[in-house]
Design a protein around this motif. Sequence first.
Motif, PDB file in Angstrom:
ATOM      1  N   ARG A  37       0.847  -1.278  -0.014  1.00 25.15           N
ATOM      2  CA  ARG A  37      -0.043  -0.162   0.158  1.00 25.15           C
ATOM      3  C   ARG A  37       1.037   1.271  -0.001  1.00 25.15           C
ATOM      4  N   ARG A  38       0.313   2.068  -0.758  1.00 19.20           N
ATOM      5  CA  ARG A  38       0.987   3.538  -0.648  1.00 19.20           C
ATOM      6  C   ARG A  38       0.116   4.520   0.161  1.00 19.20           C
ATOM      7  N   TYR A  39       0.238   4.585   1.403  1.00 22.13           N
ATOM      8  CA  TYR A  39      -0.475   5.539   2.275  1.00 22.13           C
ATOM      9  C   TYR A  39      -0.162   6.776   2.154  1.00 22.13           C
ATOM     10  N   GLY A  40       0.973   7.240   1.980  1.00 21.51           N
ATOM     11  CA  GLY A  40       1.515   8.806   2.116  1.00 21.51           C
ATOM     12  C   GLY A  40       0.988   9.373   0.762  1.00 21.51           C
ATOM     13  N   TYR A  41       1.181   8.379  -0.353  1.00 25.41           N
ATOM     14  CA  TYR A  41       0.612   9.150  -1.660  1.00 25.41           C
ATOM     15  C   TYR A  41      -0.920   9.304  -1.748  1.00 25.41           C
ATOM     16  N   TYR A  42      -1.673   8.478  -1.243  1.00 26.09           N
ATOM     17  CA  TYR A  42      -3.148   8.468  -1.290  1.00 26.09           C
ATOM     18  C   TYR A  42      -3.667   9.633  -0.304  1.00 26.09           C
ATOM     19  N   TRP A  43      -3.079   9.460   0.845  1.00 26.93           N
ATOM     20  CA  TRP A  43      -3.629  10.495   1.886  1.00 26.93           C
ATOM     21  C   TRP A  43      -3.420  11.926   1.404  1.00 26.93           C
ATOM     22  N   THR A  44      -2.224  12.010   0.805  1.00 24.18           N
ATOM     23  CA  THR A  44      -1.811  13.448   0.367  1.00 24.18           C
ATOM     24  C   THR A  44      -2.968  13.622  -0.694  1.00 24.18           C
ATOM     25  N   LYS A  45      -2.888  12.849  -1.720  1.00 21.81           N
ATOM     26  CA  LYS A  45      -3.791  13.095  -2.816  1.00 21.81           C
ATOM     27  C   LYS A  45      -5.066  13.364  -2.519  1.00 21.81           C
ATOM     28  N   HIS A  92     -10.986  -0.972  -6.389  1.00 21.62           N
ATOM     29  CA  HIS A  92      -9.969  -1.883  -6.696  1.00 21.62           C
ATOM     30  C   HIS A  92      -9.355  -2.369  -5.558  1.00 21.62           C
ATOM     31  N   ARG A  93      -9.573  -1.846  -4.278  1.00 21.93           N
ATOM     32  CA  ARG A  93      -8.604  -2.386  -3.040  1.00 21.93           C
ATOM     33  C   ARG A  93      -7.102  -1.748  -3.242  1.00 21.93           C
ATOM     34  N   GLN A  94      -7.028  -0.773  -3.864  1.00 21.28           N
ATOM     35  CA  GLN A  94      -5.669  -0.226  -3.987  1.00 21.28           C
ATOM     36  C   GLN A  94      -5.192   0.827  -2.688  1.00 21.28           C
ATOM     37  N   ILE A  95      -6.005   1.164  -1.867  1.00 21.92           N
ATOM     38  CA  ILE A  95      -5.609   2.285  -1.162  1.00 21.92           C
ATOM     39  C   ILE A  95      -5.275   1.650   0.418  1.00 21.92           C
ATOM     40  N   PHE A  96      -6.243   0.739   0.736  1.00 22.84           N
ATOM     41  CA  PHE A  96      -5.895   0.117   2.125  1.00 22.84           C
ATOM     42  C   PHE A  96      -5.931  -1.410   1.971  1.00 22.84           C
ATOM     43  N   TRP A 100     -12.762  -4.115   3.888  1.00 20.72           N
ATOM     44  CA  TRP A 100     -13.862  -3.149   4.492  1.00 20.72           C
ATOM     45  C   TRP A 100     -13.572  -1.656   4.539  1.00 20.72           C
ATOM     46  N   ALA A 101     -12.103  -1.476   4.915  1.00 19.67           N
ATOM     47  CA  ALA A 101     -11.507   0.071   4.880  1.00 19.67           C
ATOM     48  C   ALA A 101     -11.747   0.593   3.381  1.00 19.67           C
ATOM     49  N   ASN A 102     -11.267  -0.271   2.364  1.00 18.92           N
ATOM     50  CA  ASN A 102     -11.570   0.265   0.800  1.00 18.92           C
ATOM     51  C   ASN A 102     -12.802   0.410   0.310  1.00 18.92           C
ATOM     52  N   GLU A 103     -13.905  -0.613   0.719  1.00 21.77           N
ATOM     53  CA  GLU A 103     -15.273  -0.385   0.699  1.00 21.77           C
ATOM     54  C   GLU A 103     -15.665   0.998   1.246  1.00 21.77           C
ATOM     55  N   TRP A 104     -15.586   1.163   2.496  1.00 16.41           N
ATOM     56  CA  TRP A 104     -15.919   2.603   2.909  1.00 16.41           C
ATOM     57  C   TRP A 104     -15.281   3.750   2.477  1.00 16.41           C
ATOM     58  N   ALA A 105     -14.099   3.418   2.029  1.00 12.79           N
ATOM     59  CA  ALA A 105     -13.511   4.582   1.212  1.00 12.79           C
ATOM     60  C   ALA A 105     -14.029   4.774   0.052  1.00 12.79           C
ATOM     61  N   SER A 106     -14.332   3.839  -0.765  1.00 14.62           N
ATOM     62  CA  SER A 106     -14.770   3.950  -1.946  1.00 14.62           C
ATOM     63  C   SER A 106     -16.658   4.630  -1.811  1.00 14.62           C
ATOM     64  N   LEU A 107     -17.306   4.094  -0.668  1.00 13.67           N
ATOM     65  CA  LEU A 107     -18.556   4.754  -0.607  1.00 13.67           C
ATOM     66  C   LEU A 107     -18.324   6.350  -0.310  1.00 13.67           C
ATOM     67  N   GLY A 108     -17.211   6.616   0.417  1.00 12.85           N
ATOM     68  CA  GLY A 108     -17.199   8.119   0.543  1.00 12.85           C
ATOM     69  C   GLY A 108     -16.696   8.893  -0.512  1.00 12.85           C
ATOM     70  N   SER A 117     -22.819   4.925  -7.632  1.00 13.28           N
ATOM     71  CA  SER A 117     -22.997   3.802  -6.738  1.00 13.28           C
ATOM     72  C   SER A 117     -21.765   2.848  -6.925  1.00 13.28           C
ATOM     73  N   LEU A 118     -21.413   2.464  -5.645  1.00 15.33           N
ATOM     74  CA  LEU A 118     -20.293   1.505  -5.395  1.00 15.33           C
ATOM     75  C   LEU A 118     -20.903   0.166  -6.147  1.00 15.33           C
ATOM     76  N   GLY A 119     -21.834  -0.256  -5.471  1.00 19.74           N
ATOM     77  CA  GLY A 119     -22.656  -1.600  -6.160  1.00 19.74           C
ATOM     78  C   GLY A 119     -22.732  -1.580  -7.479  1.00 19.74           C
ATOM     79  N   TRP A 120     -23.283  -0.410  -8.100  1.00 16.16           N
ATOM     80  CA  TRP A 120     -23.550  -0.496  -9.462  1.00 16.16           C
ATOM     81  C   TRP A 120     -22.291  -0.467 -10.178  1.00 16.16           C
ATOM     82  N   TRP A 121     -21.236   0.307  -9.810  1.00 14.74           N
ATOM     83  CA  TRP A 121     -19.877   0.253 -10.654  1.00 14.74           C
ATOM     84  C   TRP A 121     -19.069  -0.934 -10.472  1.00 14.74           C
ATOM     85  N   GLN A 122     -19.225  -1.708  -9.145  1.00 15.20           N
ATOM     86  CA  GLN A 122     -18.434  -2.878  -9.379  1.00 15.20           C
ATOM     87  C   GLN A 122     -19.088  -3.928 -10.074  1.00 15.20           C
TER      88      GLN A 122
END
Length: 374
Positions: A37-45, A92-96, A100-108, A117-122
């Motif tokens: 994971r690249r937490y620094g990149y994603y949190w900054t972005k 795509h579960r790239q961030i966390f 569950w963390a990726n799901e909630w991030a995608s919802l936000g 919609s996350l469900g529609w997109w997935q």
Amino acid sequence: MTVQAARPARVDRAQDRYTGSYTQLSAAVKESGLLQRRYGYYWTKISLTVVALAGVVAGMVLLGDSWLQLLLAAVLAVILTQFALLGHDAAHRQIFRTSWANEWASLGLGNLLGGFSLGWWQHKHSSHHANPNKAGSDPDVAPGVLAFTPYARAERHGLGRYLADRQAWFYFPLLMLEGLNLHVASMRRVVSRTPMKRRRWELALLLIRHLGYLTGLLLIMPPGTAAAFLGVQLASYGLYLGGAFTPNHIGMPTVPPNLKIDFLRRQVLMSRNVSGGWLVHFLLGGLDFQIEHHLFPSMPRPNLRKLQPLVRQVCAENKITYTEKSLPAAYATVLRYLNKVGLAARDPFGCPLAAQMRGAGPDLLDRQTARPTR
């Protein structure tokens, strides 16, 4: 007789070789640490994008009743597209590390900020990743307003066929409606009876997003200006988001429903990378490395560039075409393809693998994929 039964032994051996090559590539990727994971990149972005959103909202409040708001509408569309692309990464579960963390991030990032919609997109995007450019399996090339395959064009008659033969002329104007289409399709999916995980959360977040957005516009500016602002924002959002996905697969080989292809060739031959450096990488949200993304969907966006040399090497060793073009060249290819769908030849599929399975010779793929395209 099935397609598999008709394949020559040489083709079976080739399939095994490609499967083994991907297994070796996957092992090398795991050892390289590129899946970390690249937490620094994603949190900054994410933080910078949120700051940019706050700045636009502040500008809207300060401008009030002014037609200069339309400039901010276009800027807002860029920011919302960046949120949507970040939502794509989270889905795509790239961030966390955890699902569950990726799901909630995608919802936000997706539902609450991007408006989809996350469900529609997935549901839609997972089918695309499994079978890119495969008729009957990839929803991105399914018959619709546009005909993405010669078979779709052949089924049209009269005005429909006339327009399909000239569809490149109105492709980009149609993309301006993609933002509205995305919002409508998402709401339809959420309120339908189709099984969906976290349906109540998705519905609540979408309603908060849309109703809050519309209420904010009406509080800041008169109805006429608000309507113009919304129109410009939606058109710009659809054009940008649709334009980011446009160069990825359109104009690449299409695959008939009954043809089975190993994972490595399925993802590489049907995908196109876009060159252009950091600016293109920013604008396309990592989709410029489409081949690498399809091979390793959960790899963090900033690591895709580091993966590219490994993928190029594997493709060269196996004589698999690795396609990369500049952004203007990619768009030009897309437009030419759309206008030539069904017109260039009677053979509806331009996939060399399909030709091979129909008896064109087991070495045809090697001849057609010997020289990488740029």
